[in-house]
Design a protein around this motif. Structure first.
Motif: not given
Ligand SMILES: Nc1ncnc2c1ncn2[C@@H]1O[C@H](COP(=O)(O)OP(=O)(O)OP(=O)(O)O)[C@@H](O)[C@H]1O
Ligand SMILES: [Mg+2]
Lengths: 269, 241
Positions: A13-18, A181, A211, A213
């Protein structure tokens, strides 16, 4: 030959997929033919963020099992014709992927893509190991908090010892830090680690700070990678990341607290 | 099945005491050997041993290798190598399945006279290990959380050691960066092993099994080069300047 990038973190959940969606789009927008692969078998997230979930017919596992060929499974992005998505399957379990099969698919993709972005699942087990094994570059996505930093450190150890490059004694994977984040106000108030705190522990080449966002959630709700939201802070920060990865110099942005700035301006402490 | 799961070869070091002979009188040798063994029976029981004939040969004292080997075996030792033999002695050794070691001789440390039985073992071990310890192991990449490094020698690390990492060495440990993980020097009992780092933020440091945890290290100097050594069974932490 393609350059294989893994987007990894250890912690979930740290933002890898984003990040995977954003940088794959960023590279493709600059004219590099790019494929982005969802390694998170069983969860399937990337296709939602890329807005192609309704066009998924075959997936990564089908290709590995020989049930479909790559061309059948790759989905061309609706916003950029240089970008292709190889989705994961929701209906399979994690064990459907194997090292040899992943290697075959990456090799075939390497023939006509410039960049291959691998969106890793969370954890440090099989799925994450498969996603990083063949990588040339690693984007280590970290949030400014202790547990995320610790997990990233752990992942870096795995990159350095269990990857193909490590096992074959080749030049090691290039490791880059992406701090996401990041909320400068909360850093200022001591609720979050600062960029310096994180770098003191990880000491990695910094690709950028993204950031915290609202634009990220908006983007994922509309199925468009946030980098295409060029007015947003997160979109601009990801554009900087891509530029730096490609060797351009860009000053860091979005790391100073507005409150802190005002306080400094008016001489308070 | 993966081919590599059947066997592989790794580089490694192997410890064996080296017996340097100054006399070719087998009776005298046997007597002296029995005394040595009695002083540290645990150490010598079933121990491999390498014998060095260079002193003898330099002084033109010939010895029958077959007789020597059988004497060693009768004493419960396993001869694993011959050094400094002449061609005939080397041939004799090979026929008895004792390989020839062409490594350095001479400048190996001398076994101390061991008097007191209690502390005999560690002392003897310490000196012998010093004598045959491999060259230092050098690490240039960061040691990350979850990684472990073992050096059968001194260990020199040029990058940081993260919290959750573990580094171990039979000899000294040098970390030319910040140490946040666990570090164990002299893990085979070498109480003379030392430990050096540029910034001590360790979770644990240990020399020859005597340790301090981060709790005990709270008051140790931070962000400063330090050395750690053992004195009277206690770890002494000292700023380097
Ligand atoms: N820069 C950001 N600002 C605000 N919210 C963010 C940001 N980056 C990611 N998020 C939010 O955090 C959540 C997790 O993001 P994401 O799915 O990209 O993480 P992940 O590392 O791929 O998760 P997983 O480990 O479950 O695959 C999502 O709800 C996403 O919208
Ligand atoms: Mg994900």
């Amino acid at each position: 030959m393609a350059r294989i990038i893994v987007v990894t973190s250890g912690k979930g959940g740290v933002g890898k997929t984003t990040t995977s969606a954003a940088i794959a789009m960023g590279l493709a927008k600059r004219g590099h033919k790019t494929a982005v692969i969802d390694f998170d078998v069983g969860l399937r997230n990337l296709d939602l963020i890329m807005g192609c979930e309704r066009r998924v017919v075959y997936d990564f596992v089908n290709v590995i099992n020989g049930e479909a060929n790559l061309n059948q499974a790759l989905i061309r992005d609706k916003n950029c014709n240089q970008l292709y998505i190889l989705p994961a399957s929701q209906t399979r379990d994690k064990d459907a992927l194997n090292l040899e099969g992943v290697g075959r698919v990456l090799e075939e993709l390497s023939r006509d893509f410039k960049y291959i972005v691998c969106d890793s699942p969370a954890g440090i087990e099989k799925g994450a190991n498969l996603a990083m094994y063949y990588a040339d570059d690693a984007f280590v996505v970290t949030n400014p908090e202790v547990s995320s930093v610790r997990d990233s450190d752990r992942m870096l150890g795995i990159l350095a010892s269990k990857s193909r490059r490590a096992e074959l004694n080749m030049e090691p994977i290039k490791e880059y830090l992406l701090l996401t984040r990041y909320d400068p106000d909360r850093v200022e108030s001591g609720e979050m680690l600062s960029l310096d705190d994180v770098q003191e522990i990880l000491s990695l080449h910094l690709l950028g700070v993204i950031p915290e966002s609202k634009a990220v959630l908006n983007a994922s709700n509309s199925g468009i990678p946030v980098i295409l939201d060029e007015k947003s802070d997160a979109g601009q920060a990801y554009a900087d990341v891509v530029a730096r990865y490609l060797g351009e110099k860009r000053p860091l942005r979005f790391i100073d607290s507005k409150k802190g700035f005002l306080r400094k301006l008016f001489g308070g402490k | 099945m993966n081919q590599s799961s059947i066997l592989d070869f790794r580089s490694g070091t192997f410890f064996a005491p080296i017996m340097v002979l100054y006399s070719n009188d087998l009776e005298q040798i046997e007597q002296r050997l029995q005394e040595k063994i009695a002083s540290a029976p645990d150490f010598f029981r079933n121990s491999p041993v390498l014998f060095d004939l260079s002193e003898l040969n330099e002084n033109n004292k010939k010895i029958d290798v077959a007789a020597l080997v059988s004497l060693l075996r009768q004493s419960g030792l396993f001869p694993v190598g011959i050094r400094g033999g002449d061609p005939a002695q080397e041939k004799q050794a090979l026929e008895l399945s004792v390989p020839i070691d062409s490594g350095r001789s001479r400048n190996d440390a001398i076994l101390p006279e061991v008097k007191k039985k209690d502390d005999a073992v560690p002392q003897v071990q310490a000196v012998i290990r010093e004598a045959v310890r491999a060259p230092a192991m050098m690490v240039t990449q960061p040691v990350r959380s979850g990684q472990r490094i073992y050096a059968a020698s001194d260990l020199v690390i040029l990058a940081q050691v993260s919290a959750g990492a573990e580094i171990m060495a039979e000899g000294n440990i040098h970390v030319y960066n910040t140490l946040r993980g666990r570090a164990l020097a002299g893990v085979q009992g070498d109480t003379a092993a030392r430990f050096f780092c540029l910034d001590l933020q360790a979770e644990l440091v240990s020399i020859a099994g005597i340790y301090k945890t981060s709790e005990d290290l709270k008051d140790a100097p931070k962000k400063k080069p330090v050395q750690i050594y053992l004195r009277d069974q206690a770890l002494i932490i000292e700023e380097l300047n």
